[in-house]
Motif scaffolding. Structure first.
Motif, short mmCIF file in Angstrom:
data_model
loop_
_atom_site.label_atom_id
_atom_site.label_comp_id
_atom_site.label_asym_id
_atom_site.label_seq_id
_atom_site.Cartn_x
_atom_site.Cartn_y
_atom_site.Cartn_z
N TYR A 130 -3.73 10.01 36.24
CA TYR A 130 -3.39 10.89 37.39
C TYR A 130 -3.55 9.80 38.49
O TYR A 130 -4.60 9.29 38.91
CB TYR A 130 -4.27 11.94 37.58
N THR A 131 -2.13 9.37 39.11
CA THR A 131 -2.19 8.56 40.14
C THR A 131 -1.22 9.18 41.11
O THR A 131 -0.65 10.32 40.77
CB THR A 131 -1.93 7.03 39.94
N ASP A 132 -0.89 8.54 42.27
CA ASP A 132 -0.26 9.25 43.02
C ASP A 132 1.38 8.88 42.65
O ASP A 132 2.48 9.41 43.44
CB ASP A 132 -0.48 8.85 44.56
N SER A 133 1.69 8.06 41.79
CA SER A 133 2.91 7.80 41.40
C SER A 133 3.10 8.19 39.92
O SER A 133 4.25 8.14 39.44
CB SER A 133 3.19 6.23 41.50
N LEU A 134 2.24 8.55 39.09
CA LEU A 134 2.20 8.93 37.91
C LEU A 134 1.32 9.94 37.50
O LEU A 134 0.28 9.91 37.65
CB LEU A 134 2.06 7.76 36.95
N ILE A 135 1.81 11.04 36.71
CA ILE A 135 0.89 12.08 36.05
C ILE A 135 1.45 12.19 34.50
O ILE A 135 2.50 12.53 34.27
CB ILE A 135 0.83 13.37 36.86
N LEU A 136 0.46 11.90 33.61
CA LEU A 136 0.73 12.09 32.39
C LEU A 136 -0.30 13.18 31.73
O LEU A 136 -1.38 13.21 31.82
CB LEU A 136 0.40 10.73 31.58
N LEU A 137 0.59 14.15 31.02
CA LEU A 137 0.07 15.17 30.52
C LEU A 137 0.02 15.19 28.99
O LEU A 137 1.31 14.94 28.53
CB LEU A 137 0.65 16.53 30.92
N GLN A 138 -1.08 15.85 28.41
CA GLN A 138 -0.93 15.95 26.92
C GLN A 138 -0.44 17.68 26.68
O GLN A 138 -1.11 18.28 27.22
CB GLN A 138 -2.34 15.70 26.17
N GLY A 139 0.37 17.86 25.78
CA GLY A 139 0.82 18.88 25.20
C GLY A 139 0.45 19.11 23.88
O GLY A 139 -0.20 17.93 23.31
N LYS A 140 0.77 20.01 23.18
CA LYS A 140 0.44 20.19 21.58
C LYS A 140 1.17 19.35 20.84
O LYS A 140 0.41 18.72 20.04
CB LYS A 140 0.81 21.65 20.99
N THR A 141 2.52 19.20 21.12
CA THR A 141 3.20 18.24 19.92
C THR A 141 3.80 16.84 20.76
O THR A 141 4.42 16.31 20.27
CB THR A 141 4.15 19.03 19.66
N CYS A 142 3.52 16.97 22.20
CA CYS A 142 4.15 15.62 22.88
C CYS A 142 3.26 15.40 24.03
O CYS A 142 2.56 16.13 24.43
CB CYS A 142 5.56 15.83 23.23
N GLN A 143 3.74 14.34 24.94
CA GLN A 143 3.11 14.04 26.26
C GLN A 143 4.41 14.23 27.24
O GLN A 143 5.38 13.81 26.70
CB GLN A 143 2.64 12.58 26.39
N VAL A 144 4.02 14.67 28.36
CA VAL A 144 5.01 14.52 29.46
C VAL A 144 4.46 14.08 30.74
O VAL A 144 3.21 13.94 31.13
CB VAL A 144 5.41 16.10 29.88
N CYS A 145 5.50 12.96 31.04
CA CYS A 145 5.11 12.06 32.36
C CYS A 145 5.93 12.11 33.41
O CYS A 145 7.19 12.39 33.31
CB CYS A 145 5.50 10.78 31.80
N PHE A 146 5.29 12.47 34.57
CA PHE A 146 6.25 12.75 35.95
C PHE A 146 5.73 11.62 36.67
O PHE A 146 4.65 10.90 36.90
CB PHE A 146 5.31 13.98 36.60
N GLU A 147 7.02 10.94 37.01
CA GLU A 147 6.96 9.81 38.14
C GLU A 147 7.46 10.08 39.35
O GLU A 147 8.37 10.77 39.47
CB GLU A 147 7.58 8.47 36.98
N GLY A 148 7.00 9.36 40.42
CA GLY A 148 7.55 9.68 41.69
C GLY A 148 6.59 9.04 42.90
O GLY A 148 5.74 8.14 42.49
N THR A 149 6.45 9.63 43.91
CA THR A 149 5.71 8.98 44.99
C THR A 149 5.08 10.25 45.71
O THR A 149 5.85 11.28 45.58
CB THR A 149 6.69 8.38 46.13
N GLY A 150 3.78 10.18 46.12
CA GLY A 150 2.90 11.14 46.64
C GLY A 150 2.82 12.33 45.69
O GLY A 150 2.63 13.40 46.22
N LEU A 151 2.66 12.02 44.51
CA LEU A 151 2.49 13.10 43.52
C LEU A 151 0.92 13.46 43.52
O LEU A 151 0.04 12.83 43.72
CB LEU A 151 2.65 12.71 41.95
N SER A 152 0.59 14.87 43.48
CA SER A 152 -0.58 15.40 43.44
C SER A 152 -0.52 16.64 42.60
O SER A 152 0.47 17.37 42.50
CB SER A 152 -1.11 15.71 44.88
#
Length: 98
Positions: free
Chosen positions: A55-77
């Motif tokens: 978890y940073t302001d430019s990347l949020i990486l989440l774990q799912g049951k079968t995969c991971q999902v990554c949100f990239e951008g600016t000012g993420l919260s």
């Protein structure tokens, strides 16, 4: 886990998915699949995630049951999160499934 065991597990998962689809049950509920809903590139609602891996302001990486999902951008919260869902806001430039 051996290759044979992996193939057996993959076939089992595909059979389960085919059954769920034939019965018209929602996959997110029956299989624990991630559900991502977005409003433009400013907000994302995520259901059925297992945890926050990074978890940073430019990347949020989440774990799912079968995969991971990554949100990239600016000012993420993360505006809020519970055991079942969360809301991410900011300028989302990319969503990647890993």
């Amino acid at each position: 886990m051996s290759k044979k065991e992996l193939n057996k597990e993959s076939r089992k998962e595909l059979t389960k998915e085919a059954l769920i689809e034939s019965l018209k049950f929602p996959k997110d509920v029956c299989m624990g699949a991630l559900k991502v809903s977005m409003t433009g590139n400013r907000e994302a609602w995520i259901e059925n995630y297992r945890g926050i891996l990074e978890y940073t302001d430019s990347l949020i990486l989440l774990q799912g049951k079968t995969c991971q999902v990554c949100f990239e951008g600016t000012g993420l919260s993360v505006d809020y999160y519970t055991n079942e869902d969360m809301k991410i806001s900011g300028c989302i430039c990319a969503v990647r499934y890993l």
